[in-house]
Design a protein around this motif. Structure first.
Motif, PDB file in Angstrom:
ATOM      1  N   TYR A  56       0.800  -1.170   0.030  1.00  0.00           N
ATOM      2  CA  TYR A  56      -0.094  -0.018   0.054  1.00  0.00           C
ATOM      3  C   TYR A  56       0.984   1.219   0.064  1.00  0.00           C
ATOM      4  CZ  TYR A  56      -4.686  -2.079   0.779  1.00  0.00           C
ATOM      5  OH  TYR A  56      -5.699  -2.999   0.530  1.00  0.00           O
ATOM      6  N   VAL A  57       1.864   1.138   0.877  1.00  0.00           N
ATOM      7  CA  VAL A  57       2.751   2.626   1.057  1.00  0.00           C
ATOM      8  C   VAL A  57       3.606   2.684  -0.292  1.00  0.00           C
ATOM      9  CG1 VAL A  57       4.696   3.581   2.237  1.00  0.00           C
ATOM     10  CG2 VAL A  57       2.921   2.362   3.379  1.00  0.00           C
ATOM     11  N   ALA A  58       4.234   1.490  -0.896  1.00  0.00           N
ATOM     12  CA  ALA A  58       4.893   1.831  -2.074  1.00  0.00           C
ATOM     13  C   ALA A  58       3.834   2.239  -3.338  1.00  0.00           C
ATOM     14  CB  ALA A  58       5.705   0.402  -2.117  1.00  0.00           C
ATOM     15  N   ALA A  59       2.811   1.635  -3.136  1.00  0.00           N
ATOM     16  CA  ALA A  59       1.881   1.902  -4.445  1.00  0.00           C
ATOM     17  C   ALA A  59       1.526   3.520  -4.257  1.00  0.00           C
ATOM     18  CB  ALA A  59       0.546   0.985  -4.465  1.00  0.00           C
ATOM     19  N   ALA A  60       1.660   4.134  -3.117  1.00  0.00           N
ATOM     20  CA  ALA A  60       1.068   5.353  -3.046  1.00  0.00           C
ATOM     21  C   ALA A  60       2.209   6.201  -3.425  1.00  0.00           C
ATOM     22  CB  ALA A  60       0.908   5.910  -1.381  1.00  0.00           C
ATOM     23  N   VAL A  61       3.483   5.849  -3.227  1.00  0.00           N
ATOM     24  CA  VAL A  61       4.518   6.517  -3.823  1.00  0.00           C
ATOM     25  C   VAL A  61       4.798   6.452  -5.363  1.00  0.00           C
ATOM     26  CG1 VAL A  61       7.180   6.782  -3.499  1.00  0.00           C
ATOM     27  CG2 VAL A  61       6.045   6.279  -1.377  1.00  0.00           C
ATOM     28  N   ARG A  62       4.650   5.076  -5.649  1.00  0.00           N
ATOM     29  CA  ARG A  62       4.716   4.827  -7.163  1.00  0.00           C
ATOM     30  C   ARG A  62       3.567   5.875  -7.868  1.00  0.00           C
ATOM     31  NH1 ARG A  62       1.893   1.741 -10.025  1.00  0.00           N
ATOM     32  NH2 ARG A  62       1.353   0.465  -8.126  1.00  0.00           N
ATOM     33  N   GLU A  63       2.274   5.554  -7.506  1.00  0.00           N
ATOM     34  CA  GLU A  63       1.304   6.048  -8.283  1.00  0.00           C
ATOM     35  C   GLU A  63       1.257   7.665  -8.234  1.00  0.00           C
ATOM     36  OE1 GLU A  63      -1.292   5.122  -9.859  1.00  0.00           O
ATOM     37  OE2 GLU A  63      -0.986   2.860  -9.795  1.00  0.00           O
ATOM     38  N   VAL A  64       1.686   8.389  -7.025  1.00  0.00           N
ATOM     39  CA  VAL A  64       1.662   9.702  -7.084  1.00  0.00           C
ATOM     40  C   VAL A  64       2.845  10.232  -8.107  1.00  0.00           C
ATOM     41  CG1 VAL A  64       3.186  10.130  -5.205  1.00  0.00           C
ATOM     42  CG2 VAL A  64       1.139  11.632  -5.684  1.00  0.00           C
ATOM     43  N   PHE A  65       3.801   9.330  -7.930  1.00  0.00           N
ATOM     44  CA  PHE A  65       4.904   9.759  -9.176  1.00  0.00           C
ATOM     45  C   PHE A  65       4.680   9.554 -10.594  1.00  0.00           C
ATOM     46  CE2 PHE A  65       8.825   8.389 -11.385  1.00  0.00           C
ATOM     47  CZ  PHE A  65       9.376   9.617 -11.550  1.00  0.00           C
ATOM     48  N   GLU A  66       3.818   8.366 -10.854  1.00  0.00           N
ATOM     49  CA  GLU A  66       3.353   8.254 -12.266  1.00  0.00           C
ATOM     50  C   GLU A  66       2.202   9.330 -12.556  1.00  0.00           C
ATOM     51  OE1 GLU A  66       3.473   3.392 -11.986  1.00  0.00           O
ATOM     52  OE2 GLU A  66       1.574   4.179 -12.461  1.00  0.00           O
ATOM     53  N   GLU A  67       1.489   9.845 -11.793  1.00  0.00           N
ATOM     54  CA  GLU A  67       0.305  10.713 -12.189  1.00  0.00           C
ATOM     55  C   GLU A  67       0.747  12.204 -12.021  1.00  0.00           C
ATOM     56  OE1 GLU A  67      -3.287   9.488 -10.654  1.00  0.00           O
ATOM     57  OE2 GLU A  67      -3.152   7.531 -11.762  1.00  0.00           O
ATOM     58  N   THR A  68       1.803  12.576 -11.144  1.00  0.00           N
ATOM     59  CA  THR A  68       2.056  13.901 -11.000  1.00  0.00           C
ATOM     60  C   THR A  68       3.547  14.335 -11.063  1.00  0.00           C
ATOM     61  OG1 THR A  68       2.532  13.798  -8.490  1.00  0.00           O
ATOM     62  CG2 THR A  68       0.286  13.754  -9.270  1.00  0.00           C
ATOM     63  N   GLY A  69       4.346  13.134 -11.224  1.00  0.00           N
ATOM     64  CA  GLY A  69       5.815  13.646 -11.291  1.00  0.00           C
ATOM     65  C   GLY A  69       6.716  13.920  -9.922  1.00  0.00           C
ATOM     66  N   VAL A  70       5.525  13.929  -8.827  1.00  0.00           N
ATOM     67  CA  VAL A  70       6.415  14.161  -7.676  1.00  0.00           C
ATOM     68  C   VAL A  70       6.823  12.692  -7.122  1.00  0.00           C
ATOM     69  CG1 VAL A  70       5.862  14.827  -5.162  1.00  0.00           C
ATOM     70  CG2 VAL A  70       4.841  15.978  -7.004  1.00  0.00           C
ATOM     71  N   LEU A  71       8.060  12.682  -6.721  1.00  0.00           N
ATOM     72  CA  LEU A  71       8.655  11.529  -6.208  1.00  0.00           C
ATOM     73  C   LEU A  71       9.120  11.670  -4.805  1.00  0.00           C
ATOM     74  CD1 LEU A  71       9.776   8.478  -6.633  1.00  0.00           C
ATOM     75  CD2 LEU A  71      11.754   9.501  -7.540  1.00  0.00           C
ATOM     76  N   LEU A  72       8.521  10.901  -3.980  1.00  0.00           N
ATOM     77  CA  LEU A  72       8.789  10.899  -2.496  1.00  0.00           C
ATOM     78  C   LEU A  72      10.114   9.953  -2.009  1.00  0.00           C
ATOM     79  CD1 LEU A  72       5.268  11.024  -0.956  1.00  0.00           C
ATOM     80  CD2 LEU A  72       6.770  12.999  -1.593  1.00  0.00           C
ATOM     81  N   ALA A  73      11.208  10.254  -2.617  1.00  0.00           N
ATOM     82  CA  ALA A  73      12.267   9.644  -2.533  1.00  0.00           C
ATOM     83  C   ALA A  73      13.681  10.259  -2.366  1.00  0.00           C
ATOM     84  CB  ALA A  73      12.460   8.523  -3.637  1.00  0.00           C
ATOM     85  N   GLY A  74      14.639  10.057  -1.646  1.00  0.00           N
ATOM     86  CA  GLY A  74      16.045  10.761  -1.736  1.00  0.00           C
ATOM     87  C   GLY A  74      17.106   9.741  -1.568  1.00  0.00           C
ATOM     88  N   ALA A  75      18.066  10.451  -1.549  1.00  0.00           N
ATOM     89  CA  ALA A  75      19.413   9.712  -1.511  1.00  0.00           C
ATOM     90  C   ALA A  75      19.580   8.836  -0.105  1.00  0.00           C
ATOM     91  CB  ALA A  75      20.689  10.259  -1.737  1.00  0.00           C
ATOM     92  N   SER A  76      19.084   9.455   0.859  1.00  0.00           N
ATOM     93  CA  SER A  76      18.840   8.842   2.430  1.00  0.00           C
ATOM     94  C   SER A  76      17.904   9.305   3.047  1.00  0.00           C
ATOM     95  CB  SER A  76      20.257   9.062   3.043  1.00  0.00           C
ATOM     96  OG  SER A  76      20.308  10.445   3.232  1.00  0.00           O
ATOM     97  N   ALA A  77      17.601   8.862   4.113  1.00  0.00           N
ATOM     98  CA  ALA A  77      16.364   9.169   5.218  1.00  0.00           C
ATOM     99  C   ALA A  77      16.388  10.968   5.501  1.00  0.00           C
ATOM    100  CB  ALA A  77      16.642   8.304   6.535  1.00  0.00           C
ATOM    101  N   ASP A  78      17.648  11.380   5.340  1.00  0.00           N
ATOM    102  CA  ASP A  78      17.623  12.937   5.761  1.00  0.00           C
ATOM    103  C   ASP A  78      18.239  13.675   4.534  1.00  0.00           C
ATOM    104  OD1 ASP A  78      20.268  11.901   5.873  1.00  0.00           O
ATOM    105  OD2 ASP A  78      20.505  12.526   7.999  1.00  0.00           O
ATOM    106  N   ALA A  79      18.316  13.051   3.461  1.00  0.00           N
ATOM    107  CA  ALA A  79      18.799  13.806   2.185  1.00  0.00           C
ATOM    108  C   ALA A  79      17.568  14.710   1.575  1.00  0.00           C
ATOM    109  CB  ALA A  79      19.491  13.105   1.387  1.00  0.00           C
TER     110      ALA A  79
END
Length: 282
Positions: A111-134
């Motif tokens: 569920y969490v991964a699908a949320a991140v993937r889908e919002v990236f696919e549909e809006t171009g917003v990616l909730l990911a970084g090089a590390s937990a605090d980057a």
């Protein structure tokens, strides 16, 4: 809709709602075996605007099999690969999400991964970084549009995308807000968790998806009025969530987990004013 709250509301089923035909037949006594629900995630991407908290919304194209012409938040069905144990991850672990969602950790991760993937696919917003605090990744280049297309076409998995880019999924940037199940009479059903996320700085939500013909940052209160006037089509979960965003003091205040959430499945009922979808939480 937290535990201990009481809520019963009816939403008129007007002819422009995609559920109207099947709902009316079900109300008239027709019965069929309900479809098995598919797991899905949706994300309320919010930010502070001049008139209060804004949320990014899409209008689904008329040719969509589920909920055509409706205003929605970015989201969609889970991919089995969203549960990949090698998915690069930072923030609360799947076991902690399992506690919040009331399921096992493998399903919670999906569920969490699908949320991140889908919002990236549909809006171009990616909730990911090089590390937990980057800082979050810069995904503005043309190569990232190709990555989005490949994710939509299932040529790539989220795990593969993050590993290739040296990024980790930031689960700490999501908050869980609601849990809805599509009514029994719908031919396509979804068991959907609604998440919220703050719009990241230095990224842009563009709504560049074949599933939508319009996208925009909207003020919830105005959109609710447009729905009441018949100028916008929304399903009950979307409307209820918009009301909750409108009531929030600001975007950051809204990005908080709502714990002990109960699954809500609307039912169709007959009222003096015609068919209605009823939601009941007690």
């Amino acid at each position: 809709m937290a535990e201990g709250s009481a809520l019963t509301r009816d939403f008129p089923v007007t002819a422009d709602l995609p559920m109207a035909g099947a709902g009316s037949r079900w109300l008239a006594g027709e019965r069929w075996t309900p479809a098995d629900p598919r797991r899905a995630s949706t994300v309320m991407l919010v930010r502070d605007g001049s008139a209060g908290t804004e949320v990014f919304m899409l209008r689904r194209v008329s040719g969509m099999a589920f909920a055509p012409n409706t205003l929605v938040f970015p989201g969609g069905g889970c991919d089995v690969r969203d549960g990949d144990p090698d998915l690069p991850w930072a923030g609360p672990a799947p076991e902690e999400w399992a506690r919040l969602l009331g399921c096992d950790s493998a399903v919670a991760q999906m569920y969490v991964a699908a949320a991140v993937r889908e919002v990236f696919e549909e809006t171009g917003v990616l909730l990911a970084g090089a590390s937990a605090d980057a800082p979050l990744a810069d995904v503005s280049g043309a190569q990232w549009r190709e990555v989005r297309r490949s994710l939509v076409d299932r040529e790539l998995s989220l795990t593969g995308v993050l590993e290739e880019a040296g990024l980790v999924l930031r689960s700490d940037l999501l908050a869980v807000k609601a849990h809805w199940l599509t009514p029994e009479f719908e031919p396509r059903r979804f068991d959907t968790w609604f998440f919220a996320a703050l719009m990241p700085a230095h990224q842009e939500a563009d709504g560049d998806t074949s599933e939508a013909d319009e996208s925009a940052w909207v003020w919830p209160a105005e959109t609710i009025v447009a729905f009441a006037r018949g100028e916008a089509v929304m399903l009950p979960p979307t409307l209820v969530c918009l009301e909750e965003i409108a009531a929030a003091a600001n975007a950051e205040d809204f990005i908080r987990h709502t714990e002990h959430l109960r699954l809500i499945m609307p039912t169709i009922v007959s009222t003096p004013d015609g068919p209605a979808m009823r939601i009941s939480v007690s």
